[in-house]
Motif scaffolding. Structure first.
Motif, PDB file in Angstrom:
ATOM      1  N   MET A  13       0.849  -1.197   0.000  1.00 24.11           N
ATOM      2  CA  MET A  13       0.000   0.000   0.000  1.00 24.11           C
ATOM      3  C   MET A  13       0.883   1.245   0.000  1.00 24.11           C
ATOM      4  O   MET A  13       1.921   1.286   0.646  1.00 24.11           O
ATOM      5  CB  MET A  13      -0.925  -0.008   1.213  1.00 24.11           C
ATOM      6  N   ALA A  14       0.475   2.250  -0.744  1.00 26.52           N
ATOM      7  CA  ALA A  14       1.267   3.468  -0.896  1.00 26.52           C
ATOM      8  C   ALA A  14       1.350   4.252   0.409  1.00 26.52           C
ATOM      9  O   ALA A  14       0.494   4.148   1.287  1.00 26.52           O
ATOM     10  CB  ALA A  14       0.652   4.345  -1.976  1.00 26.52           C
ATOM     11  N   SER A  15       2.406   5.039   0.520  1.00 27.39           N
ATOM     12  CA  SER A  15       2.527   5.979   1.629  1.00 27.39           C
ATOM     13  C   SER A  15       2.087   7.370   1.160  1.00 27.39           C
ATOM     14  O   SER A  15       1.935   7.617  -0.042  1.00 27.39           O
ATOM     15  CB  SER A  15       3.969   6.022   2.132  1.00 27.39           C
ATOM     16  N   ILE A  16       1.891   8.264   2.108  1.00 25.17           N
ATOM     17  CA  ILE A  16       1.476   9.629   1.794  1.00 25.17           C
ATOM     18  C   ILE A  16       2.700  10.536   1.734  1.00 25.17           C
ATOM     19  O   ILE A  16       3.602  10.458   2.575  1.00 25.17           O
ATOM     20  CB  ILE A  16       0.488  10.161   2.847  1.00 25.17           C
ATOM     21  N   GLY A  17       2.737  11.393   0.722  1.00 27.59           N
ATOM     22  CA  GLY A  17       3.739  12.435   0.625  1.00 27.59           C
ATOM     23  C   GLY A  17       3.066  13.793   0.675  1.00 27.59           C
ATOM     24  O   GLY A  17       1.836  13.898   0.570  1.00 27.59           O
ATOM     25  N   LEU A  18       3.858  14.834   0.831  1.00 26.59           N
ATOM     26  CA  LEU A  18       3.324  16.190   0.829  1.00 26.59           C
ATOM     27  C   LEU A  18       3.852  16.923  -0.398  1.00 26.59           C
ATOM     28  O   LEU A  18       5.060  17.067  -0.579  1.00 26.59           O
ATOM     29  CB  LEU A  18       3.727  16.945   2.093  1.00 26.59           C
ATOM     30  N   GLY A  19       2.931  17.375  -1.236  1.00 23.01           N
ATOM     31  CA  GLY A  19       3.281  18.171  -2.409  1.00 23.01           C
ATOM     32  C   GLY A  19       3.097  19.645  -2.123  1.00 23.01           C
ATOM     33  O   GLY A  19       2.144  20.047  -1.452  1.00 23.01           O
ATOM     34  N   LEU A  20       4.002  20.455  -2.643  1.00 25.07           N
ATOM     35  CA  LEU A  20       4.021  21.885  -2.309  1.00 25.07           C
ATOM     36  C   LEU A  20       3.503  22.780  -3.427  1.00 25.07           C
ATOM     37  O   LEU A  20       3.728  23.991  -3.404  1.00 25.07           O
ATOM     38  CB  LEU A  20       5.451  22.302  -1.932  1.00 25.07           C
ATOM     39  N   ALA A  21       2.782  22.221  -4.383  1.00 24.50           N
ATOM     40  CA  ALA A  21       2.314  23.011  -5.526  1.00 24.50           C
ATOM     41  C   ALA A  21       1.468  24.206  -5.110  1.00 24.50           C
ATOM     42  O   ALA A  21       1.544  25.278  -5.709  1.00 24.50           O
ATOM     43  CB  ALA A  21       1.515  22.123  -6.478  1.00 24.50           C
ATOM     44  N   ALA A  22       0.635  24.028  -4.090  1.00 21.44           N
ATOM     45  CA  ALA A  22      -0.278  25.098  -3.665  1.00 21.44           C
ATOM     46  C   ALA A  22       0.269  25.910  -2.500  1.00 21.44           C
ATOM     47  O   ALA A  22      -0.371  26.876  -2.070  1.00 21.44           O
ATOM     48  CB  ALA A  22      -1.629  24.501  -3.279  1.00 21.44           C
ATOM     49  N   LEU A  23       1.444  25.536  -1.990  1.00 28.87           N
ATOM     50  CA  LEU A  23       2.017  26.225  -0.829  1.00 28.87           C
ATOM     51  C   LEU A  23       3.141  27.185  -1.190  1.00 28.87           C
ATOM     52  O   LEU A  23       3.388  28.141  -0.461  1.00 28.87           O
ATOM     53  CB  LEU A  23       2.565  25.192   0.168  1.00 28.87           C
ATOM     54  N   GLY A  24       3.806  26.943  -2.307  1.00 27.30           N
ATOM     55  CA  GLY A  24       5.008  27.710  -2.615  1.00 27.30           C
ATOM     56  C   GLY A  24       4.788  28.970  -3.409  1.00 27.30           C
ATOM     57  O   GLY A  24       5.742  29.672  -3.746  1.00 27.30           O
ATOM     58  N   ARG A  25       3.537  29.311  -3.710  1.00 29.57           N
ATOM     59  CA  ARG A  25       3.219  30.481  -4.530  1.00 29.57           C
ATOM     60  C   ARG A  25       1.834  30.984  -4.158  1.00 29.57           C
ATOM     61  O   ARG A  25       1.005  30.230  -3.638  1.00 29.57           O
ATOM     62  CB  ARG A  25       3.274  30.106  -6.013  1.00 29.57           C
ATOM     63  N   PRO A  26       1.535  32.250  -4.445  1.00 27.61           N
ATOM     64  CA  PRO A  26       0.266  32.822  -3.977  1.00 27.61           C
ATOM     65  C   PRO A  26      -0.945  32.454  -4.816  1.00 27.61           C
ATOM     66  O   PRO A  26      -2.074  32.661  -4.380  1.00 27.61           O
ATOM     67  CB  PRO A  26       0.525  34.329  -4.034  1.00 27.61           C
ATOM     68  N   GLY A  27      -0.751  31.920  -6.018  1.00 24.16           N
ATOM     69  CA  GLY A  27      -1.880  31.557  -6.855  1.00 24.16           C
ATOM     70  C   GLY A  27      -1.812  30.114  -7.297  1.00 24.16           C
ATOM     71  O   GLY A  27      -0.740  29.600  -7.624  1.00 24.16           O
ATOM     72  N   TYR A  28      -2.979  29.430  -7.304  1.00 23.85           N
ATOM     73  CA  TYR A  28      -3.046  28.064  -7.807  1.00 23.85           C
ATOM     74  C   TYR A  28      -4.490  27.767  -8.189  1.00 23.85           C
ATOM     75  O   TYR A  28      -5.400  28.571  -7.915  1.00 23.85           O
ATOM     76  CB  TYR A  28      -2.518  27.068  -6.769  1.00 23.85           C
ATOM     77  N   ILE A  29      -4.728  26.588  -8.796  1.00 21.61           N
ATOM     78  CA  ILE A  29      -6.052  26.281  -9.333  1.00 21.61           C
ATOM     79  C   ILE A  29      -6.915  25.450  -8.398  1.00 21.61           C
ATOM     80  O   ILE A  29      -8.012  25.058  -8.770  1.00 21.61           O
ATOM     81  CB  ILE A  29      -5.945  25.565 -10.700  1.00 21.61           C
ATOM     82  N   ASN A  30      -6.467  25.184  -7.186  1.00 22.89           N
ATOM     83  CA  ASN A  30      -7.306  24.438  -6.247  1.00 22.89           C
ATOM     84  C   ASN A  30      -8.550  25.237  -5.891  1.00 22.89           C
ATOM     85  O   ASN A  30      -8.472  26.462  -5.673  1.00 22.89           O
ATOM     86  CB  ASN A  30      -6.547  24.126  -4.963  1.00 22.89           C
ATOM     87  N   LEU A  31      -9.680  24.555  -5.777  1.00 17.58           N
ATOM     88  CA  LEU A  31     -10.906  25.228  -5.363  1.00 17.58           C
ATOM     89  C   LEU A  31     -10.715  25.840  -3.973  1.00 17.58           C
ATOM     90  O   LEU A  31     -10.260  25.165  -3.052  1.00 17.58           O
ATOM     91  CB  LEU A  31     -12.070  24.232  -5.321  1.00 17.58           C
ATOM     92  N   GLY A  32     -11.061  27.125  -3.826  1.00 18.34           N
ATOM     93  CA  GLY A  32     -10.954  27.786  -2.536  1.00 18.34           C
ATOM     94  C   GLY A  32      -9.535  28.120  -2.119  1.00 18.34           C
ATOM     95  O   GLY A  32      -9.306  28.451  -0.946  1.00 18.34           O
ATOM     96  N   ALA A  54       8.748  27.090  -3.595  1.00 21.97           N
ATOM     97  CA  ALA A  54       8.564  25.821  -2.882  1.00 21.97           C
ATOM     98  C   ALA A  54       9.882  25.129  -2.583  1.00 21.97           C
ATOM     99  O   ALA A  54      10.106  24.648  -1.463  1.00 21.97           O
ATOM    100  CB  ALA A  54       7.654  24.895  -3.693  1.00 21.97           C
ATOM    101  N   GLU A  55      10.779  25.063  -3.554  1.00 22.49           N
ATOM    102  CA  GLU A  55      12.065  24.412  -3.304  1.00 22.49           C
ATOM    103  C   GLU A  55      12.842  25.142  -2.207  1.00 22.49           C
ATOM    104  O   GLU A  55      13.452  24.510  -1.336  1.00 22.49           O
ATOM    105  CB  GLU A  55      12.902  24.374  -4.581  1.00 22.49           C
ATOM    106  N   GLN A  56      12.810  26.464  -2.253  1.00 18.88           N
ATOM    107  CA  GLN A  56      13.532  27.236  -1.240  1.00 18.88           C
ATOM    108  C   GLN A  56      12.938  27.011   0.140  1.00 18.88           C
ATOM    109  O   GLN A  56      13.676  26.795   1.114  1.00 18.88           O
ATOM    110  CB  GLN A  56      13.496  28.722  -1.590  1.00 18.88           C
TER     111      GLN A  56
END
Length: 299
Positions: free
Chosen positions: A1-20, A62-64
């Motif tokens: 079974m897979a483990s969970i990782g944390l992706g930083l796509a929505a955390l490293g910049r002020p704009g993203y396409i996630n709802l809300g 995000a990388e920084q």
């Protein structure tokens, strides 16, 4: 079974396409605000046992932010993935027309690899071509592939992330092209299952498989509204995102499923995932799914 990782796509910049997304971030969305938020979620994830962390050159800072949080002790116990091939051009604004520019050329790789090293404080474990599509020239670029082979020989596993309705074709092309790739990050969720067969083939070939967008940019959360999937989750007494993440975790070919949480509450809910069968009845046609995704606004 897979483990969970944390992706930083929505955390490293002020704009993203996630709802809300605009509601989830601190009101000012200043660099320091997002640095503090990112470090908060990284720490929460770490304390919960998460050991895979994902960034990209195009995810703002995000990388920084990730590199600042990493300590020598943590680095020995964690796995870091990042991606190259898109350049962040929004200048820390969320209301611009263009947020990132795609270029999978050797020149872009040679520019972005040193930037990744500097931001992270060292090499990532995985370095992927970001959102490679079937018609990308990268799979026929011998000079680029030779350079990536050099990187792979140095100990960094190289690969690709995929996007769009032809993900499966793209991955199978990479699998059969004699590339140095041994890792893939692909979109798979209960709405978009079309890459599942190709991902199973990659896994069987020894590739490392990471699932992104398990909650479909918020469409498989309570923010998605009164959808059949959300009604199903409610009937079963589970949060929609936890059910969606659990469906991805249950795929036998998945090594890591990324949480794209931007708040501590979202991360807590993602980590409380529950598996409840394949849920195949909710799948859309790939073209329908990606058309809807492409219409999501950057907020």
């Amino acid at each position: 079974m897979a483990s969970i990782g944390l992706g930083l796509a929505a955390l490293g910049r002020p704009g993203y396409i996630n709802l809300g997304h605009d509601e989830d971030l601190p009101p000012r969305r200043a660099v320091e605000d997002l640095r503090v938020r990112t470090h908060e979620l990284l720490e929460q994830a770490w304390q919960a046992g998460v050991r895979y962390f994902d960034a990209a050159r195009s995810y703002g800072l995000a990388e920084q932010f990730l590199g600042e949080w990493i300590t020598p002790e943590r680095r020995t116990a964690m796995t870091v993935g990042s991606k190259w091939g898109y350049t962040y051009v929004a200048d820390w604004r969320h209301d611009v027309e263009t947020h990132e520019v795609k270029d999978h050329s050797l020149a872009t790789f040679e520019r972005q690899w040193p930037e990744t090293l500097q931001a992270l404080g060292g090499p990532p474990d995985f370095y992927l071509v970001h959102s490679l599509t079937f018609d990308s020239p990268a799979l026929e670029d011998k000079r680029l592939l030779d350079r990536l082979r050099e990187l792979a020989d140095s100990g960094v596993r190289v690969g690709l992330s995929t996007s769009g309705p032809r993900q499966a074709e793209t991955l199978r092309k990479a699998l059969s092209s004699g590339t140095p790739f041994s890792a893939v990050q692909a979109t798979w969720n209960v709405l978009e299952t079309s890459a599942g067969g190709a991902l199973a083939e990659a896994h069987d070939a020894g590739w490392f498989v990471v699932v992104k967008e398990a909650v479909a940019n918020g469409r498989l959360t309570s923010r998605g509204g009164e959808t059949p999937f959300n009604e199903f989750a409610q009937q079963h007494g589970v949060a929609p995102d936890a059910l969606a993440v659990g469906a991805a975790v249950a795929q036998p070919w998945a090594d890591v499923v990324l949480s794209g949480a931007t708040t501590t509450a979202q991360l807590t809910s993602n980590l409380a995932y529950r598996t409840d069968g394949p849920l195949t009845e909710f799948a859309q046609q790939p073209e329908e799914y990606w058309t809807e995704r492409s219409s999501l606004p950057w907020i």
